[in-house]
Design a protein around this motif. Structure first.
Motif, short mmCIF file in Angstrom:
data_model
loop_
_atom_site.label_atom_id
_atom_site.label_comp_id
_atom_site.label_asym_id
_atom_site.label_seq_id
_atom_site.Cartn_x
_atom_site.Cartn_y
_atom_site.Cartn_z
N PRO A 1 -53.40 -19.80 -31.41
CA PRO A 1 -53.24 -18.68 -32.34
C PRO A 1 -51.76 -18.32 -32.42
O PRO A 1 -50.99 -18.63 -31.51
N PRO A 2 -51.36 -17.69 -33.50
CA PRO A 2 -49.96 -17.24 -33.54
C PRO A 2 -49.75 -16.12 -32.52
O PRO A 2 -50.53 -15.18 -32.46
N ILE A 3 -48.74 -16.27 -31.66
CA ILE A 3 -48.43 -15.24 -30.68
C ILE A 3 -46.97 -14.87 -30.89
O ILE A 3 -46.12 -15.75 -31.04
N GLU A 4 -46.69 -13.59 -30.92
CA GLU A 4 -45.32 -13.12 -31.14
C GLU A 4 -44.37 -13.77 -30.11
O GLU A 4 -44.68 -13.83 -28.93
N GLY A 5 -43.27 -14.26 -30.59
CA GLY A 5 -42.25 -14.80 -29.68
C GLY A 5 -42.47 -16.26 -29.29
O GLY A 5 -41.66 -16.84 -28.57
N MET A 6 -43.55 -16.86 -29.77
CA MET A 6 -43.86 -18.22 -29.33
C MET A 6 -42.98 -19.27 -29.99
O MET A 6 -42.61 -20.27 -29.37
N ASN A 7 -42.63 -19.03 -31.26
CA ASN A 7 -41.87 -20.04 -32.01
C ASN A 7 -40.55 -20.38 -31.34
O ASN A 7 -39.81 -19.50 -30.94
N GLY A 8 -40.29 -21.66 -31.23
CA GLY A 8 -39.01 -22.10 -30.69
C GLY A 8 -38.96 -22.16 -29.18
O GLY A 8 -37.98 -22.64 -28.61
N LYS A 9 -40.00 -21.68 -28.50
CA LYS A 9 -39.99 -21.75 -27.03
C LYS A 9 -40.35 -23.17 -26.61
O LYS A 9 -41.29 -23.77 -27.13
N GLU A 10 -39.62 -23.66 -25.64
CA GLU A 10 -39.80 -25.05 -25.27
C GLU A 10 -41.05 -25.28 -24.42
O GLU A 10 -41.83 -26.19 -24.66
N LYS A 11 -41.22 -24.43 -23.42
CA LYS A 11 -42.28 -24.74 -22.45
C LYS A 11 -43.59 -24.00 -22.75
O LYS A 11 -44.11 -23.24 -21.95
N VAL A 12 -44.10 -24.25 -23.98
CA VAL A 12 -45.44 -23.81 -24.34
C VAL A 12 -46.27 -25.07 -24.52
O VAL A 12 -45.89 -25.96 -25.28
N PHE A 13 -47.38 -25.16 -23.79
CA PHE A 13 -48.16 -26.40 -23.79
C PHE A 13 -49.63 -26.14 -24.14
O PHE A 13 -50.14 -25.05 -23.92
N THR A 14 -50.26 -27.19 -24.65
CA THR A 14 -51.72 -27.22 -24.65
C THR A 14 -52.11 -28.29 -23.64
O THR A 14 -51.25 -29.01 -23.14
N PHE A 15 -53.42 -28.40 -23.37
CA PHE A 15 -53.81 -29.29 -22.28
C PHE A 15 -55.13 -29.99 -22.60
O PHE A 15 -56.17 -29.65 -22.07
N THR A 16 -55.05 -30.97 -23.49
CA THR A 16 -56.28 -31.70 -23.82
C THR A 16 -56.09 -33.21 -23.86
O THR A 16 -57.07 -33.93 -24.05
N VAL B 1 -52.56 -12.10 -23.79
CA VAL B 1 -51.12 -12.14 -24.00
C VAL B 1 -50.82 -11.74 -25.45
O VAL B 1 -51.37 -12.33 -26.37
N VAL B 2 -49.99 -10.71 -25.64
CA VAL B 2 -49.63 -10.32 -27.01
C VAL B 2 -48.22 -10.76 -27.39
O VAL B 2 -47.88 -10.84 -28.56
N ARG B 3 -47.40 -11.07 -26.37
CA ARG B 3 -46.04 -11.50 -26.70
C ARG B 3 -45.49 -12.44 -25.63
O ARG B 3 -45.75 -12.26 -24.45
N ILE B 4 -44.78 -13.46 -26.09
CA ILE B 4 -44.06 -14.32 -25.15
C ILE B 4 -42.61 -13.88 -25.19
O ILE B 4 -41.97 -13.89 -26.25
N ASP B 5 -42.10 -13.46 -24.04
CA ASP B 5 -40.74 -12.92 -23.99
C ASP B 5 -39.76 -13.99 -23.53
O ASP B 5 -40.13 -14.93 -22.83
N GLY B 6 -38.51 -13.82 -23.94
CA GLY B 6 -37.49 -14.76 -23.52
C GLY B 6 -36.36 -14.82 -24.52
O GLY B 6 -36.34 -14.07 -25.50
N GLU B 7 -35.44 -15.72 -24.25
CA GLU B 7 -34.30 -15.87 -25.14
C GLU B 7 -34.11 -17.32 -25.52
O GLU B 7 -34.22 -18.20 -24.68
N GLY B 8 -33.84 -17.55 -26.80
CA GLY B 8 -33.67 -18.92 -27.26
C GLY B 8 -34.94 -19.70 -26.99
O GLY B 8 -36.04 -19.24 -27.29
N SER B 9 -34.80 -20.85 -26.36
CA SER B 9 -35.97 -21.67 -26.09
C SER B 9 -36.57 -21.37 -24.72
O SER B 9 -37.59 -21.93 -24.34
N THR C 1 -43.26 -20.81 -18.03
CA THR C 1 -44.08 -21.76 -18.77
C THR C 1 -45.39 -21.10 -19.18
O THR C 1 -45.94 -20.29 -18.43
N VAL C 2 -45.87 -21.46 -20.38
CA VAL C 2 -47.15 -20.93 -20.85
C VAL C 2 -48.05 -22.09 -21.26
O VAL C 2 -47.61 -23.00 -21.96
N VAL C 3 -49.30 -22.08 -20.77
CA VAL C 3 -50.28 -23.07 -21.22
C VAL C 3 -51.33 -22.33 -22.05
O VAL C 3 -51.93 -21.36 -21.58
N VAL C 4 -51.50 -22.76 -23.30
CA VAL C 4 -52.47 -22.12 -24.18
C VAL C 4 -53.77 -22.90 -24.12
O VAL C 4 -53.83 -24.06 -24.53
#
Ligand SMILES: Cc1cc2nc3c(=O)[nH]c(=O)nc-3n(C[C@H](O)[C@H](O)[C@H](O)COP(=O)(O)OP(=O)(O)OC[C@H]3O[C@@H](n4cnc5c(N)ncnc54)[C@H](O)[C@@H]3O)c2cc1C
Ligand code: SF4
Ligand code: SF4
Lengths: 425, 149
Positions: free
Chosen positions: A112-127, A207-215, A232-235
């Motif tokens: 799903p779209p989560i605020e702050g997710m775009n451009g973050k490097e370490k967001v993964f799915t696991f399938t 989770v409503v927001r992924i926080d951080g700077e840049g990637s 790191t975030v695993v969706v």
């Protein structure tokens, strides 16, 4: 006959074997988006955690495709099915004609779209195998992980990461983990074990927001307002049928590709099986997706036989899961969370100290659901009793016995299963 | 194909079939060594069930099904049916997920907890007759051509 199968996982394997039971010579082409031979998808968490090696990932003996005369095309993604012209179109632009088509494309992870997710490097799915390899490859750079979703995939990812000594927090929207397979008690027992192994389990939150700077990720903010530091975030919220390419084909897609008891879709000559399909449920008779490995195999088998002109009817999907987390084995099958009231009778046994629990769900005189935690030996006997609709009245009081077995069943049943007399024997 | 059948009325509940199975699948093929000295003692592939202290007993075993539920459930591919119809398990490939235990309606897959591997009947490839059949003192087990049932 020219068979084309989209997808190269367990449903496809069931179908290849099903076709070959009837048609030894027809052409079989398998198209797969992934660049691997069929592999044990559920093994990816073991691969991540280091309890299996790459060598053990292939699901089939090496000579399987050759022996079954299968033309396997890897890295071949289907983008459209042109049912009028009986051909499929690949991302490369190539078209491939078929006489019978099987859609066995499984599920795609839902993000799903989560605020702050775009451009973050370490967001993964696991399938997929590649997902696990990617996570493992970056493991040196991972300390703290938030896993969004406490279903099977989320928990398995969490276990694998924890085996790599990563600090893991699971955030689950429901009031317990694994709510699809487990009842409340089993969920609680497993959550307790996960916590004892250092995994944080937060329920009724998201989770409503992924926080951080840049990637870079510095943490996540939850609906409750809480902030959890992580890098790191695993969706792992869920999977959706991978059926987007069927748009315009005329094939009916509901929560999955709708199929009849021969696994044929609304368009003649096009079949579907596995996680992507929506087939008849064993109990309700209604149709629903049944995203489990054994059922994908069985549906594939039925589809293959039907495609080759044979006759075999699907018996209806029966949910069953064998899930071991942190050395606590659990097996659940059928209706595990019955509605309260007169309709169902529930029998339970519990020993929380030893992480042991057993639950039996009856509807009138029939067994319809089982949950086993701890001692799961011979669980399949219950699966047989459910499928064969054996009347339980004569042995009901033994159903919770730890050594429940065939001696408790009527002698005729035992004899019909094991004795030498009988027509064919 | 040949399968093992069980005659309940002839079973005396002595468990010798289990001892023979464990011995056959041990390293030493010697019962004393297998039971006393081997690091991981094999688990018997046949299971003798008893009722009310032995009033009823029978040895249950794998049917080597034509459509094996264990094979369909196995997520690693450790279980395959060979050309002769024998349903075999490759313990090296097994990851101990117990999906086969969940699926086999005959209760014929066992968990070896020490090895964290499942095991099942292989019809004793090194012998003419399976060890359990030869060991039964009252001929309650027969090995002959027949269907899975
Ligand atoms: C981490 C994890 C753990 C699991 N554990 C268990 C478990 O313990 N027990 C259990 O029963 N189930 C488990 N499952 C679920 C199980 O893996 C699935 O039910 C099973 O893999 C479904 O098989 P399938 O053949 O339907 O599809 P999939 O295995 O999903 O395979 C479909 C294939 O089709 C390909 N594909 C998709 N679209 C296209 C296209 N357009 N063109 C070409 N190819 C395409 C995909 O890339 C994929 O390779 C687990 C799943 C995961 C992710
Ligand atoms: S282990 Fe069970 S399911 Fe598998 S072949 Fe033997 S009896 Fe059939
Ligand atoms: S326990 Fe082993 S043999 Fe059984 S299903 Fe799992 S991997 Fe296959």
């Amino acid at each position: 006959m020219n068979y084309v199968i989209i997808g190269n996982s367990v449903a496809a394997v069931g179908a290849i074997r099903g076709i070959r039971k009837i048609d030894a010579t027809g052409h079989i082409t398998v198209l797969s988006r992934e660049n691997h031979v069929a592999y044990g998808r559920p093994l990816i968490s073991y691969l991540l955690g280091g309890t299996v090696t790459e060598k053990r990932m292939p699901y089939l003996p090496e000579d399987f495709y050759r022996k079954n005369q299968v033309n396997l095309l890897l890295g071949a993604e289907v983008v459209a099915v042109e049912s009028g012209a009986s051909r499929v179109k690949l991302a490369s632009g190539e078209t491939i004609p078929y006489d019978k088509l099987l859609v066995a494309t499984g599920g795609d992870p839902f993000v799903p779209p989560i605020e702050g997710m775009n451009g973050k490097e370490k967001v993964f799915t696991f399938t997929t195998w590649d997902d696990a390899a990617k996570l493992k490859g970056l493991a040196y750079d991972i300390d703290k992980v938030v896993v969004i979703g406490g279903g099977l995939i989320g928990l398995k990812a969490a276990e694998g990461l924890s085996q790599l000594d990563k600090q893991v927090t699971i955030v689950e929207l429901a009031d317990r983990i694994l709510s699809a397979a487990f009842d409340r008690t089993a969920g609680r027992i497993v959550a307790k074990k996960m916590k004892a192994n250092g995994i944080e389990v937060l329920t009724e939150d998201t989770v409503v927001r992924i926080d951080g700077e840049g990637s870079e990720i510095t943490g996540v903010t939850l609906k409750s307002g809480e902030f959890i530091a992580c890098d790191t975030v695993v969706v792992a919220i869920g999977v959706r049928p991978a059926a987007g390419f069927l748009k315009g084909s005329g094939v009916e897609v509901n929560r999955g590709v709708v199929v009849d008891d021969r696994m044929e879709t609304s368009v003649a000559g096009i079949f579907s099986a596995g996680d992507v399909a929506e087939a008849r449920d064993f109990f309700s008779g209604g149709k629903n997706p049944m995203p489990i490995w054994p059922d994908a195999y069985i549906q594939g088998d039925v589809a293959g036989i039907s495609m080759a002109g044979g006759q075999k009817d699907y018996q209806g999907g029966l949910a069953m899961n064998s899930i071991e987390l942190f050395k606590v084995p659990t097996i659940s099958m059928g209706i595990t969370n019955p509605e309260l009231g007169e309709r169902y009778q529930v029998l339970t046994y519990q020993n929380p100290e030893k992480y042991e629990y057993r639950k039996i769900v009856l509807e009138n005189d029939l067994l319809v659901g089982v949950v086993m935690v701890g001692n799961v030996d011979r669980a399949g006997i219950f699966a047989g009793i459910i499928r064969d609709k054996v009347a339980v009245a004569p042995f009901k009081e033994h159903l919770l016995a730890p050594d429940f077995g065939f001696v408790h069943l009527p002698k005729e049943i035992r004899s019909s299963l094991f004795a030498p007399q009988g027509k064919a024997a | 194909m040949k399968r093992i059948y069980s005659i309940e009325d002839a079973c005396i509940g002595c468990h010798l079939c289990e001892v023979a199975c464990i011995t056959e699948h041990s390293r030493s093929k010697d019962p004393v060594r297998a039971f006393l000295h081997e690091a991981v003692r094999p688990i018997s592939r046949c299971t003798v069930e008893e009722w009310e202290g032995g009033v009823v007993s029978l040895s249950t075993n794998c049917r080597h099904c034509d459509e094996p539920d264990c094979l369909r459930a196995c997520i690693s591919g450790a279980i395959q049916k060979d050309e002769a119809g024998v349903v075999r398990m490759d313990v090296e490939q097994c990851i101990g997920c117990w999906s086969c235990v969940m699926a086999c309606p005959y209760g014929a897959v066992q968990r070896n907890l020490k090895a964290k591997k499942a095991n099942k009947c292989d019809l004793c490839p090194d012998r003419e007759n399976p060890a359990c059949v030869d060991a039964c003192p009252n001929r309650a087990l027969v090995y002959k051509e027949g269907s899975q049932k």
